[in-house]
Enzyme design. Structure first.
Site, mmCIF file in Angstrom:
data_model
loop_
_atom_site.group_PDB
_atom_site.id
_atom_site.type_symbol
_atom_site.label_atom_id
_atom_site.label_comp_id
_atom_site.label_asym_id
_atom_site.label_seq_id
_atom_site.Cartn_x
_atom_site.Cartn_y
_atom_site.Cartn_z
ATOM 1 N N ASP A 131 0.895 -1.244 -0.045
ATOM 2 C CA ASP A 131 -0.152 0.120 0.133
ATOM 3 C C ASP A 131 1.178 1.285 0.034
ATOM 4 O OD1 ASP A 131 0.720 -0.825 2.628
ATOM 5 O OD2 ASP A 131 -0.861 0.853 3.566
ATOM 6 N N GLU A 175 -0.137 -0.787 5.974
ATOM 7 C CA GLU A 175 1.033 -0.012 6.896
ATOM 8 C C GLU A 175 0.904 1.589 6.898
ATOM 9 O OE1 GLU A 175 4.916 1.436 7.964
ATOM 10 O OE2 GLU A 175 3.823 2.126 6.184
#
Length: 389
Positions: free
Chosen positions: A74, A144
């Protein structure tokens, strides 16, 4: 023919995986790793009040030693896309640099780790070691850059429930400051988020004797909590630091004394504290400053971001040696910076962070020199070779 870390990273960049969207990045990794013989699992985790997150765990080999590469696909939003020299999800090379959101943080690190693993397996007939021993895995999350609730913590727990264990981990976060090979992260400070709430009695400003203004008490407590250092630092960490980040009374009326005032804060703390001990220290200092006049309460956000540090030894020496062989630099062993998913991994096995240079991460025109991708892949290959000897 060696695997191409530039091509792998470019393919990952072309997946618009803005947190927590998968964006095709895990699908690409699943296809690539399955083709190399990895067993791949895709897991979606749920949490009330948080978005669902898809994660990936891939492993080749069934016994030890077990080395895992960890990371996240991500990325943060690209911002104003017209401000970019090249489109943020194009994965194009210009002037010897690969552009795109996530090039540094941290699709580049994942691309290099995958390329290194593919090369290592190719040299061993598709096995971590020629005798069939050992395991290599990838632990890849999708949140994250968000609140890190449905990613690495739950993926680690799921792997443990399957009875699997890790011996060591390399997290490919951008650890270097100026040049590839200058810094390894061997630890991180802890992080504690909280709210300080002071309650008074609402009333008209013309009749202050009929009210109790909580802002007065809040200011007193803020001054007390920030007036004295939490500590003077430790052997491996700088002093702990408390910073208030917002103050709010929710009051839109100028002639009204509010009934409540709140302040939000964060503490980055070193290994002289635990989460519980730090909470007790804050409460004791606030109670002393409040006396009998100030009615206060702390509310702490759920946190497992404690302090961790990896002891220096054969594993860290091996990583330092691989870096020195490729770059000619001896990296600093650092505990600086913010938090990362290493804080979760450290509860399962020793973990070091080593990836690319972090100067352009989260910026417009995030980019990485092609030569750094090649060099980082070489470092990871050397680590794999040394680890499985």
């Amino acid at each position: 023919m060696p695997a191409d870390p530039v091509a792998i990273t470019a393919d990952l960049i072309r997946c618009p995986s803005v947190t927590p969207a998968e964006g095709g990045a895990l699908t690409f990794l699943e296809k690539t790793l399955k083709a190399a013989g990895f067993t791949v699992h895709r897991k979606v985790f749920h949490e009330p009040g948080a978005e669902d997150v898809e994660n990936l765990y891939a492993r080749i080999g069934t016994n030890g030693p077990h080395l895992t590469f960890a990371g996240h696909t991500d990325v943060v939003p690209p911002g104003e896309e017209t401000a970019w020299t090249l489109p943020p999800f194009s994965g194009e090379v210009k002037g010897g640099e690969l552009y795109g959101r996530g090039a540094v943080d941290m699709k580049g690190g994942i691309g290099c780790a995958v390329a290194a693993a593919l090369d290592h397996l190719a040299g061993n007939g598709g096995k971590p070691q020629k005798d069939g021993k050992g395991s290599i895995s990838f632990l890849i999350t999708g949140d994250e850059e968000s609140i890190a609730v449905n990613g690495t913590p739950k993926l680690l727990s799921w792997v443990a429930e399957m009875g699997e264990t890790f011996d060591h981990c390399i997290l490919g976060e951008p650890s270097n400051v100026n040049e590839l090979g200058d810094t390894i992260k061997i630890g991180r400070r802890g992080s504690l988020n909280g709210h300080l709430i002071v309650r008074g009695r609402q009333g008209h400003v013309a009749y202050p004797h009929r009210a109790v203004n909580p802002i007065r008490g809040l200011v007193r407590l803020i001054e007390a909590l920030q007036g004295e250092p939490l500590d003077t630092g430790s052997e491996l960490f700088p002093p702990s630091h408390l910073e208030f980040t917002s103050v709010d009374v929710g009051n839109k009326t100028v002639n009204l004394i509010p009934g409540e005032a709140r302040a939000r804060f964060n503490i980055r703390f070193n290994d002289r504290h635990t989460l519980d001990g730090l909470k007790e220290l804050l409460h004791a200092r606030a109670k002393k400053a409040a006396g009998a006049e100030v009615n206060f309460e702390f509310m702490f956000e759920p946190s497992n971001a404690g302090v961790f540090v990896v002891k220096q030894g054969p594993f860290t020496d091996m990583v330092v040696g691989a870096i020195s062989e490729v770059t000619g630099r001896k990296p600093d062993l650092s505990t600086s910076g913010g938090t990362s998913d290493a804080r979760f991994i450290a509860a399962y096995c020793p973990v070091v962070e080593f990836g690319l240079v972090g100067q352009t991460m989260h910026q417009v025109d995030e980019r990485v020199p092609v030569k750094d991708l090649t060099a980082l892949t070489g470092i990871y290959r050397r680590i794999l070779g040394a680890y499985f000897k």
